[in-house]
Design a protein around this motif. Structure first.
Motif, PDB file in Angstrom:
ATOM      1  N   ARG A  70     -63.083  68.958 -73.540  1.00 49.34           N
ATOM      2  CA  ARG A  70     -64.362  69.577 -73.859  1.00 49.34           C
ATOM      3  C   ARG A  70     -64.932  68.966 -75.131  1.00 49.34           C
ATOM      4  O   ARG A  70     -64.199  68.422 -75.958  1.00 49.34           O
ATOM      5  N   ARG A  71     -66.269  69.075 -75.282  1.00 49.19           N
ATOM      6  CA  ARG A  71     -66.918  68.485 -76.446  1.00 49.19           C
ATOM      7  C   ARG A  71     -66.338  69.029 -77.753  1.00 49.19           C
ATOM      8  O   ARG A  71     -66.162  68.285 -78.717  1.00 49.19           O
ATOM      9  N   ARG A  72     -66.042  70.324 -77.816  1.00 48.09           N
ATOM     10  CA  ARG A  72     -65.496  70.901 -79.041  1.00 48.09           C
ATOM     11  C   ARG A  72     -64.121  70.314 -79.353  1.00 48.09           C
ATOM     12  O   ARG A  72     -63.791  70.055 -80.517  1.00 48.09           O
ATOM     13  N   GLN A  73     -63.311  70.096 -78.316  1.00 50.41           N
ATOM     14  CA  GLN A  73     -61.990  69.498 -78.526  1.00 50.41           C
ATOM     15  C   GLN A  73     -62.122  68.089 -79.104  1.00 50.41           C
ATOM     16  O   GLN A  73     -61.387  67.712 -80.016  1.00 50.41           O
ATOM     17  N   ALA A  75     -64.763  66.919 -80.755  1.00 56.32           N
ATOM     18  CA  ALA A  75     -65.401  66.982 -82.071  1.00 56.32           C
ATOM     19  C   ALA A  75     -64.428  67.399 -83.168  1.00 56.32           C
ATOM     20  O   ALA A  75     -64.662  67.104 -84.342  1.00 56.32           O
ATOM     21  N   ARG A  76     -63.370  68.089 -82.819  1.00 53.32           N
ATOM     22  CA  ARG A  76     -62.375  68.444 -83.824  1.00 53.32           C
ATOM     23  C   ARG A  76     -61.497  67.262 -84.205  1.00 53.32           C
ATOM     24  O   ARG A  76     -60.804  67.303 -85.215  1.00 53.32           O
ATOM     25  N   PRO A 103     -67.573  72.373 -85.270  1.00 58.08           N
ATOM     26  CA  PRO A 103     -66.459  72.363 -84.304  1.00 58.08           C
ATOM     27  C   PRO A 103     -65.292  73.256 -84.685  1.00 58.08           C
ATOM     28  O   PRO A 103     -64.468  73.593 -83.831  1.00 58.08           O
ATOM     29  N   HIS A 104     -65.210  73.646 -85.964  1.00 60.28           N
ATOM     30  CA  HIS A 104     -64.075  74.450 -86.420  1.00 60.28           C
ATOM     31  C   HIS A 104     -64.382  75.941 -86.432  1.00 60.28           C
ATOM     32  O   HIS A 104     -63.526  76.747 -86.828  1.00 60.28           O
ATOM     33  N   GLN A 155     -66.122  67.214 -91.215  1.00 54.89           N
ATOM     34  CA  GLN A 155     -65.570  67.540 -89.893  1.00 54.89           C
ATOM     35  C   GLN A 155     -64.052  67.471 -89.893  1.00 54.89           C
ATOM     36  O   GLN A 155     -63.401  68.001 -89.006  1.00 54.89           O
TER      37      GLN A 155
END
Length: 262
Positions: A70-73, A75-76, A103-104, A155
């Motif tokens: 996923r995008r959040r995964q 982006a982290r 993202p966090h 980030q």
């Protein structure tokens, strides 16, 4: 393990942009992506960031195909600074940097203390602390570039992707930013036009021409007079600095038309 590619190919509008590109850096390496305009550097960064998907081959984050995340995964783990990053919204430089903490954050909240520490550290690293409250539209091109790099650092990624990060920066800030990136405990991919900066700060360089890798390795082994002429179509002298061991490139002027004499 880190962010890498296996034989990726990508076409846009029927035109082959990348052709069989494989990258396998060691964790923590700074990799310079070199090549003339249109060689595929920015396109490769887009695939590495997960913004675009390859037609063939795979982009792997550790051993996981980035398309399954996923995008959040992503982006982290992966932060990118595009060379054309900008905004029309009336916000401050500090607001831009705080975007790196998105993202966090959870569904309802995040760790405000951790966010504040990460933002403060990123501003300090990029020399932007005193400009955090400045409206975006009042910043110079170089200040905007440093704010975007600070956003990526806030980030707290494991992998950093930079597309021409020294654009708009004066010599001092070019050296400051690339020194910072090279010292970070991250795997970094940096698209650069300046061969001398690449030689100074990159552990390895990858040279692209028409979407293919034509050379890769230590700067001293790759950046040669023959390669500069082959890839960039210019003549240059390349010497090795006896102190640093880095190659230094000096370009020779080329006249496309004869000069009349009187």
């Amino acid at each position: 393990m880190t962010l890498r590619t296996k034989n990726v190919g990508w076409s846009r509008g029927g035109h082959l942009v990348l052709d069989g590109v494989s990258l396998d850096p060691a964790a923590g390496e700074t990799i310079g992506l070199l090549g003339p305009n249109g060689s595929g550097k920015s396109s490769l960064l887009r695939l590495l960031s997960g913004i675009a998907e390859p037609d063939t081959g795979r982009v792997l984050l550790d051993d996981t195909d980035i398309r399954t995340l996923r995008r959040r995964q992503i982006a982290r783990r992966v932060a990118m600074v595009d060379q054309h990053s900008d905004t029309e919204v009336d916000i401050t430089a500090g607001d831009i940097v705080r975007l790196g903490r998105i993202p966090h954050r959870g569904v309802f909240s995040g760790d405000e203390t951790a966010d504040a520490v990460a933002v403060e550290r990123a501003l300090e690293h990029t020399g932007m602390t005193s400009k955090a409250h400045r409206p975006w539209h009042t910043l110079s091109g170089g200040e905007r570039q440093r704010a975007q790099i600070a956003r990526a650092l806030a980030q707290e990624p494991d992998e950093l992707l930079l597309d021409e990060p020294t654009n708009h920066l004066d010599i001092r800030h070019q050296l400051d930013i690339l020194s910072l990136v090279a010292e970070l405990p991250l795997t970094s991919y940096i698209a650069l036009h300046d061969l001398n900066l690449a030689a100074m700060f990159c552990d390895r360089v990858v040279v692209l021409e028409a979407g293919r890798i034509v050379a890769a390795g230590r700067p001293a082994d790759v950046i040669t007079e023959a390669l500069v002429e082959q890839v960039y179509r210019v003549r240059a002298g390349v010497t090795i600095d006896p102190v640093t061991g880095h190659p230094t490139v000096t370009y020779r002027p080329v006249r496309s038309t004869p000069v009349s004499t009187y």
